[in-house]
Each structure stands twice: as structure tokens, then as C-alpha cells.
Design a protein around this motif. Structure first.
Motif, PDB file in Angstrom:
ATOM      1  N   ALA A 310       0.769  -1.045  -0.113  1.00 50.58           N
ATOM      2  CA  ALA A 310      -0.076  -0.007  -0.030  1.00 50.58           C
ATOM      3  C   ALA A 310       0.763   1.384   0.096  1.00 50.58           C
ATOM      4  CB  ALA A 310      -0.866   0.208   1.219  1.00 50.58           C
ATOM      5  N   ASP A 311       1.811   1.250   0.564  1.00 48.93           N
ATOM      6  CA  ASP A 311       2.744   2.541   0.960  1.00 48.93           C
ATOM      7  C   ASP A 311       3.318   2.866  -0.704  1.00 48.93           C
ATOM      8  OD1 ASP A 311       4.392   0.330   0.908  1.00 48.93           O
ATOM      9  OD2 ASP A 311       6.052   1.366   1.798  1.00 48.93           O
ATOM     10  N   LEU A 312       3.737   1.873  -1.451  1.00 51.28           N
ATOM     11  CA  LEU A 312       4.102   2.041  -2.612  1.00 51.28           C
ATOM     12  C   LEU A 312       3.256   2.625  -3.854  1.00 51.28           C
ATOM     13  CD1 LEU A 312       6.351  -1.366  -3.434  1.00 51.28           C
ATOM     14  CD2 LEU A 312       6.999   1.064  -2.820  1.00 51.28           C
ATOM     15  N   ALA A 313       1.814   2.098  -3.543  1.00 47.43           N
ATOM     16  CA  ALA A 313       0.844   2.858  -4.330  1.00 47.43           C
ATOM     17  C   ALA A 313       0.545   4.350  -3.960  1.00 47.43           C
ATOM     18  CB  ALA A 313      -0.545   1.970  -3.928  1.00 47.43           C
ATOM     19  N   SER A 314       0.654   4.480  -2.518  1.00 47.80           N
ATOM     20  CA  SER A 314       0.582   5.715  -2.097  1.00 47.80           C
ATOM     21  C   SER A 314       1.503   6.793  -2.635  1.00 47.80           C
ATOM     22  CB  SER A 314       0.230   5.595  -0.593  1.00 47.80           C
ATOM     23  OG  SER A 314      -0.077   7.008  -0.194  1.00 47.80           O
ATOM     24  N   SER A 315       2.761   6.359  -2.426  1.00 52.29           N
ATOM     25  CA  SER A 315       3.833   7.079  -2.904  1.00 52.29           C
ATOM     26  C   SER A 315       4.012   7.360  -4.390  1.00 52.29           C
ATOM     27  CB  SER A 315       5.303   6.424  -2.514  1.00 52.29           C
ATOM     28  OG  SER A 315       5.465   5.198  -3.119  1.00 52.29           O
ATOM     29  N   SER A 316       3.458   6.406  -5.310  1.00 54.59           N
ATOM     30  CA  SER A 316       3.382   6.529  -6.632  1.00 54.59           C
ATOM     31  C   SER A 316       2.531   7.773  -7.003  1.00 54.59           C
ATOM     32  CB  SER A 316       2.798   5.194  -7.377  1.00 54.59           C
ATOM     33  OG  SER A 316       1.631   5.224  -7.229  1.00 54.59           O
ATOM     34  N   VAL A 317       1.416   8.026  -6.310  1.00 56.16           N
ATOM     35  CA  VAL A 317       0.698   8.880  -6.583  1.00 56.16           C
ATOM     36  C   VAL A 317       1.275  10.385  -6.345  1.00 56.16           C
ATOM     37  CG1 VAL A 317      -1.630  10.033  -5.731  1.00 56.16           C
ATOM     38  CG2 VAL A 317      -1.657   7.552  -6.071  1.00 56.16           C
ATOM     39  N   ARG A 355      -5.729  11.067  -9.941  1.00 56.49           N
ATOM     40  CA  ARG A 355      -4.913  10.073  -9.374  1.00 56.49           C
ATOM     41  C   ARG A 355      -5.241   9.841  -7.906  1.00 56.49           C
ATOM     42  NH1 ARG A 355      -0.692   8.237 -12.754  1.00 56.49           N
ATOM     43  NH2 ARG A 355      -0.334   9.483 -14.425  1.00 56.49           N
ATOM     44  N   TRP A 356      -5.564   8.751  -7.618  1.00 57.98           N
ATOM     45  CA  TRP A 356      -5.541   8.236  -6.062  1.00 57.98           C
ATOM     46  C   TRP A 356      -5.281   6.756  -5.757  1.00 57.98           C
ATOM     47  CZ3 TRP A 356      -9.941   9.717  -8.402  1.00 57.98           C
ATOM     48  CH2 TRP A 356     -10.891   9.002  -8.698  1.00 57.98           C
ATOM     49  N   SER A 357      -4.962   6.284  -4.379  1.00 57.22           N
ATOM     50  CA  SER A 357      -4.924   5.040  -4.009  1.00 57.22           C
ATOM     51  C   SER A 357      -5.819   4.981  -2.808  1.00 57.22           C
ATOM     52  CB  SER A 357      -3.383   4.608  -3.713  1.00 57.22           C
ATOM     53  OG  SER A 357      -3.029   5.417  -2.546  1.00 57.22           O
ATOM     54  N   THR A 358      -6.684   3.927  -2.866  1.00 57.74           N
ATOM     55  CA  THR A 358      -7.624   3.858  -1.791  1.00 57.74           C
ATOM     56  C   THR A 358      -8.263   2.505  -1.992  1.00 57.74           C
ATOM     57  OG1 THR A 358      -9.288   4.804  -0.746  1.00 57.74           O
ATOM     58  CG2 THR A 358      -9.476   5.200  -3.013  1.00 57.74           C
ATOM     59  N   GLY A 359      -8.849   2.018  -0.998  1.00 56.97           N
ATOM     60  CA  GLY A 359      -9.739   0.791  -1.077  1.00 56.97           C
ATOM     61  C   GLY A 359      -9.218  -0.534  -1.545  1.00 56.97           C
ATOM     62  N   SER A 360      -9.766  -1.507  -1.631  1.00 56.45           N
ATOM     63  CA  SER A 360      -9.556  -3.050  -1.884  1.00 56.45           C
ATOM     64  C   SER A 360      -9.917  -3.305  -3.414  1.00 56.45           C
ATOM     65  CB  SER A 360      -9.803  -3.649  -0.735  1.00 56.45           C
ATOM     66  OG  SER A 360     -11.058  -3.859  -0.795  1.00 56.45           O
ATOM     67  N   TYR A 361      -9.244  -4.082  -3.935  1.00 64.99           N
ATOM     68  CA  TYR A 361      -9.506  -4.489  -5.299  1.00 64.99           C
ATOM     69  C   TYR A 361      -9.699  -5.749  -5.393  1.00 64.99           C
ATOM     70  CZ  TYR A 361      -9.429  -4.872 -10.454  1.00 64.99           C
ATOM     71  OH  TYR A 361      -9.758  -4.886 -11.760  1.00 64.99           O
ATOM     72  N   GLU A 362     -10.858  -6.589  -5.406  1.00 69.14           N
ATOM     73  CA  GLU A 362     -10.824  -8.031  -5.532  1.00 69.14           C
ATOM     74  C   GLU A 362     -10.829  -8.489  -7.103  1.00 69.14           C
ATOM     75  OE1 GLU A 362     -11.924 -10.968  -3.612  1.00 69.14           O
ATOM     76  OE2 GLU A 362     -10.867  -9.823  -2.465  1.00 69.14           O
TER      77      GLU A 362
END
Length: 362
Positions: A310-317, A355-362
Motif C-alpha cells: 500500500a505504501d508503494l501505491a500511495s507514494s506513486s501518487v 490519481r489516488w490510491s484507496t480501497g481494496s480490489y478483488e
């Protein structure tokens, strides 16, 4: 835990085929997270499924609104008269010296349209040559152009090697497309050439490369040159990636888009998964998979990028925060903060990016 990000355009409406000017309209991609800006409503969300311990998605992707022609290949604009592009020329699987050369005939034609009738007419032709030789298809394309120049002032021809290649269509295909000059919705053509109304000095030819043919998932067997082995290597890599994707849990990014919301605001609701069966063909830094969805007019482009944490997703944004010289910030564009990300709104261009990172993706 799985994290995801995606992009949607906030405002865009393409001009109609009759030439009306674009009419701005808000775009929605719905279900959970809402944002209101200057009278524009963008709703982006994902349902909240249980976290997936095997898959982590991240980074929000980009959305920029474009005309429908963005999906399609415009006619080439420059090249020598009757001279195909030789940057990808081939000498494989040509007929033997004793074989008579293949001649173009109208029996090969699968679609024929005429446009620009007020200027002398332009023939738009799609034909199947019945050969895997790119050399032969190049010659047939030239013959096709010459044949239809006897009927109209301009002529453009798309050459397909086989009917199975011709029959492969993208999700946005419509019957009227086949009589147009564009090639995107039947992507497995090998050559596209033509002569415009301006005359022979602007005649041109373009060949689809072996890599482009492969990435379009064309089912035919066109014999492209591969002196350095790069095409074979890409074919192997792609086959392995597709096998791995089929063995994993299916992902459908279009399932995250509310088509009723698109219809409500005048956008095309025909969606297509443009991942191409290979979620690793294009990866942002640090991502492990990338899935794409768009609508038939390219008013909506939606991407889900997967990250291992998750931290990689957040930092990419965070790392891709808009800079003052970015295109969408010109002519009145502005940045706003949204939960776990940001968005750029440009009412003048009728386009937005988020752009954002949040939630879960099934």
C-alpha cells in the motif's frame, strides 16, 4: 490488502460526426467516494470487498478526454509515391520466381465506402489478400489504390492477410466504421496506403510492425522479419504473461464503472477492457500489473495499477503531483486535493485527470 487507483475524465463531450462543437458535460465513475468541484461532479469509487492477500493494486491512473479519432489510425500524411515504408520491409514468404504475381481484384474487398464526394470522392477500402507475405500485401495495396483512383479522386486501402485477421474487431467497432478511412477498430491490417485528393505527391504507405501486430492479439500468421530475434522474444514473453494472467484471479476494471452514470451525463456507455490479456505489457515503476478500461469515444480512460504494498501505491501518487508546466494546468487549469490523491480540472480543455490510491480490489 489490495490497493488500487484509477483515472476518470471529469468533463468532456466529443463533437458529433456532423461537426457540432464539443459540449462540456460532467463524467461519473461511481460508487462510494464523491467530489464536487465548480459545479462538476466526479464520483470515483470501488466497492469494498474483502482484502485480497495475493494481489495489491495501487496508483491512480490518468484520464484525458480525446476525440473518437484517438482510437483510430488517421491516414498517413507523407511518403514517396508508390513507395511503401521500408523501415520494416520484409523479404519472407514471397511467391517463388516461377509463381505468377498475385493480382488485386474486387473479390478481395470486404468493405468499400466513399467519402468527400463534394471534392471528387475518396474510396476507403478494406481487402483480404490471402497471403502471409508482407511484400505481396504491399504490392496488392498499391494495386488497390491504383484501381480505385480510376473511380474517385482519392483512394485509401487497408490490406489484411487473412479473413481471421480482418474479422478481429475491437469493442468499439460499429458497422459504419468499415466504410471510413480509419483503421483502429479492425486493427490487424498489415498495410495502409493511399493517395489523397491533393495528388500523387502526397501518396503514402504505412506498415504495421510485427510488434504492433502481436500486441493487437492478431490471430493470423503474417511472416514478419525478425533478424535480431526481438519479435520471437516478445511473442514468448507475451504468451507467458497471458498464461500467468489466465491462471490468476480474473480482473475486470470495467466492472468498477457505473455505465448508467455515463448515460445520464451524455457519455457513451459502451466499455471495453483494453488490458489485452497481458497486465504486464506496460507497468509504471514499482507496479506488478496494470489493467485498463475505456469507453468507445475515449471520453473515459480508467486504469488500475497493482503494487506489492500500500505504501508503494500511495507514494506513486504523491510522486506524480502536477507541475506548473503540465499541459492541463495551462489556460486556467487548477489542482484540488481529494482523499488519498489529487485531481487537475481544466474547464477550458474540457478534460481532467485524477490519481489516488484507496480501497481494496478483488
Amino acid at each position: 490488502m489490495a490497493w488500487f487507483g484509477f483515472v476518470t475524465p471529469v468533463r468532456r463531450r466529443e463533437a458529433s460526426r456532423q461537426g457540432r462543437q464539443p459540449t462540456p458535460a460532467p463524467t461519473l465513475v461511481t460508487a462510494g467516494l464523491a467530489l464536487v468541484v465548480i459545479g462538476l461532479l466526479a464520483v470515483g469509487a470501488a466497492t469494498t470487498p474483502e482484502p485480497d492477500t495475493d494481489f495489491t493494486a495501487g496508483d491512480a491512473a490518468i484520464t484525458t478526454a480525446s476525440p473518437s479519432e484517438g482510437l483510430q489510425a488517421s491516414p498517413p500524411t507523407s511518403a514517396p509515391t508508390r513507395a511503401p515504408d521500408t523501415s520494416n520491409s520484409v523479404s519472407s514468404t514471397s511467391p517463388s520466381a516461377t509463381s505468377p504475381p498475385l493480382q488485386f481484384s474486387e473479390a478481395m474487398v470486404r468493405a468499400h465506402g466513399v467519402t468527400k464526394t463534394d471534392k471528387g470522392g475518396q474510396s476507403n477500402i478494406r481487402f483480404v489478400g490471402g497471403t502471409d507475405s508482407v511484400d505481396v500485401l504491399a504490392d496488392l495495396t498499391e494495386q488497390c489504390i491504383d484501381h480505385y483512383l480510376e473511380q474517385t479522386k482519392a483512394a485509401y486501402c487497408y490490406a489484411y492477410g487473412s479473413d481471421i485477421d480482418y474479422e478481429l474487431k475491437t469493442f468499439d467497432w460499429a458497422p459504419e466504421f468499415d466504410e471510413s478511412v480509419f483503421g483502429g477498430s479492425r486493427p490487424c491490417w498489415v498495410y495502409h496506403g493511399g493517395q489523397p485528393i491533393s495528388g500523387a505527391q502526397d501518396r503514402s504507405m504505412k506498415m504495421t510492425s510485427g510488434i504492433e501486430y502481436l500486441l493487437a492479439n492478431c490471430p493470423g500468421t503474417i511472416a514478419y522479419p525478425d533478424e535480431d530475434g526481438s519479435l520471437a522474444a516478445e511473442r514468448t514473453r507475451k504468451a507467458q504473461a497471458q498464461a500467468a494472467a489466465q491462471a490468476s484471479r480474473p480482473r475486470n476494471p470495467c466492472a468498477l464503472v457505473d455505465t448508467s452514470a455515463l448515460e445520464r451525463y451524455g457519455f457513451k456507455s459502451v466499455l471495453g477492457d483494453v488490458t489485452g490479456g497481458d497486465p504486464t505489457s506496460y507497468l509504471p515503476d514499482g507496479a506488478t500489473a496494470s489493467y485498463g478500461c475505456q469507453n468507445s469515444e475515449l471520453e473515459l480512460i480508467f486504469t488500475v495499477n497493482a503494487y506489492p504494498a500500500a505504501d508503494l501505491a500511495s507514494s506513486s501518487v504523491t510522486q506524480q503531483t502536477p507541475q506548473p508546466d503540465d499541459f492541463l494546468l495551462k489556460d486556467g487549469g487548477f489542482v484540488i486535493d481529494i482523499p488519498e490523491g489529487w485531481a487537475v480540472i481544466n474547464e477550458s480543455f474540457g478534460s481532467s485527470e485524477a490519481r489516488w490510491s484507496t480501497g481494496s480490489y478483488e
